[in-house]
Write an enzyme that holds these catalytic residues in place. Structure first.
Site, short mmCIF file in Angstrom:
data_model
loop_
_atom_site.label_atom_id
_atom_site.label_comp_id
_atom_site.label_asym_id
_atom_site.label_seq_id
_atom_site.Cartn_x
_atom_site.Cartn_y
_atom_site.Cartn_z
N ARG A 1 0.63 -1.21 0.06
CA ARG A 1 -0.04 -0.01 -0.16
C ARG A 1 0.87 1.23 -0.04
NH1 ARG A 1 -2.88 1.60 3.44
NH2 ARG A 1 -4.72 2.30 2.15
N CYS B 1 14.84 -4.46 -3.96
CA CYS B 1 15.64 -3.73 -4.71
C CYS B 1 14.85 -2.52 -5.58
CB CYS B 1 16.57 -4.45 -5.73
SG CYS B 1 17.36 -5.83 -4.70
#
Ligand SMILES: *Cc1c(COP(=O)(O)O)cnc(C)c1O
Length: 417
Positions: free
Chosen positions: A312, A342
């Site tokens: 979210r 990453c």
């Protein structure tokens, strides 16, 4: 009203200290309070008790079987958006006669499955879907109970990604087209006209968009009635918002009062599809600090949960409150709470005043019960985290932590490769 509170310096869920769960099962994990789930459902459902209604909890907000079982025991219905959610609901003990099925892209296979499960109502979202459902019902020799999901063209004043009732959105059928579809469907033997449905969006913090929507739907129901088409169920969808930061959404009783007033004796059973308002503040994500680092610009707290566990913040720039699992004395610092993935978009919280966390500290990411685990993924080959349900002094792992084996379980490397 939730059950995550401090006793002394320690954060508890009901009567269980979080640090106990963290040390016994490791981090990260989702944690739900059974008492809060029950309280939220009862308060919401109770607010409509004066009128005929069915509360259909929206499964996609949190679809864990243990959570669904709590609602099944309270006699809840459910709103589902896929065949998989029907399977979950039935497995958890939800009565098929209390299942309503929404979604713009139901496949033939899903329609067949839902029909054979004998669900309460299909919330049909296009004329083509209606046609396919008719064909499926005919070949199965069954009647499909239908509602058309109309698009009322109402601005819910929420995040654009979770607005669903505007003309420009992909959801529902416009009112004029719906009228034609109903008049066609009523003459078709394998349909039973059951209702009219709508759903205007999520995390809505005002009553007026709901009332405006109901007014339009009500007019439509009355219009159908003049054509001899009787509507048994008026499905107003979900979308009531919660407090993540400083939002002040209406209390369910205020929302219900406004809706009941606008119903004004309309002889329909009202269906509500609340998701977030029931589960959002009944759950948290518990994570542990791996490292802290200071750059020239900023302080970062690197934790073991990431955007694959709770998307979210990355997806909607959503706010989740950050609380220490054990309070500590000392100064506050401004930091970003980030995960190991990453991607620069991998953050849980940005620019927050937090205690000076050190490696090994546990952090509670609040209000994570809705669209938390259910939106999680295995990105970066990260095993999905466990889900835990607390009941008074006890806790139950209702979904175990995935293993590395689980990550590759469905994959095969062909011999010829
Ligand atoms: C997502 C959804 C809901 C639930 O929305 P909340 O904002 O979580 O209450 C209800 N109905 C439909 C059709 C949905 O797609």
């Amino acid at each position: 009203m939730h059950s995550f509170t401090y006793h002394g310096d320690d954060l508890y869920c009901e009567d269980v200290p979080l640090h106990v769960i963290a040390s016994e099962i490791g981090t990260p994990f989702y944690l739900y309070s059974r008492k809060t789930l029950e309280d939220h459902f009862r308060v919401f459902d109770g607010a409509f008790e004066r009128i005929p209604h069915l509360t259909c909890y929206s499964v996609k907000a949190n679809s864990n079987l243990g959570v669904l079982k709590v609602f099944a025991d309270l006699g809840a219905g459910v709103d589902v958006v896929s065949g998989g959610e029907i399977f979950r609901a039935v497995t958890a003990g939800i009565s098929p006669q209390k299942i309503v099925y929404s979604g713009v892209g139901k496949s033939r296979q899903e329609l067949e499955y839902a029909l054979n499960t004998d669900i309460l109502m299909f919330n049909v979202e296009s004329s083509q879907e209606l046609e396919l459902l008719g064909a499926v019902a005919q070949s199965a020799g069954r009647k499909a109970r239908i509602a058309l999901r109309i698009n009322p063209d109402i601005d819910p004043k929420t995040h654009p990604y979770i607005s669903t009732g505007l003309k420009k959105n992909k959801f529902g059928i416009k009112i004029e087209e719906a009228l034609q579809a109903y008049t066609r469907a009523v003459t078709t033997t394998h349909f039973e006209i059951a209702g009219v449905a709508c759903h205007i969006g999520s995390q809505i913090t005002e009553v007026s968009p709901f009332v405006d929507t109901l007014r339009r739907v009500k007019q439509f129901v009355q219009k159908l009635s003049t054509q001899g088409i009787r509507i048994e169920y008026l499905d107003l969808g979900g979308g009531l918002g919660i407090t993540y930061e400083d939002e002040q959404p209406p209390h369910p009783s205020e929302y219900a009062d406004a809706i009941i007033r606008e119903m004004d004796g309309l002889p329909c059973t009202l269906i509500l599809e609340p998701g977030r308002v029931i589960v959002g503040n009944a759950g948290i994500l518990v994570t542990k600090v791996l490292y802290t680092k200071q750059t020239d610009e900023k302080k970062f707290v690197v934790v073991d949960a990431a955007m694959n566990d709770l998307v979210r913040p990355s997806l909607y720039e959503a706010y989740h409150d950050i609380q220490p699992v054990a309070k500590r004395q000392g100064p506050q610092v401004t930091a970003d709470i980030v995960g190991p993935i990453c991607e620069t978009g991998d953050f849980i919280a940005r620019q927050r005043e937090v205690p000076e966390f050190v490696s090994g500290d546990c952090i509670a990411v609040m209000s994570a019960g809705a669209y938390g685990f259910s939106m999680s993924s295995n990105y970066n080959s990260r095993p999905r985290v466990p889900e835990v349900l607390v009941d008074n002094t006890r806790y139950f792992v209702v979904r175990r932590r995935e293993s590395y084996e689980d990550l590759v379980r469905l994959e095969t490397v062909p011999e010829e490769l």
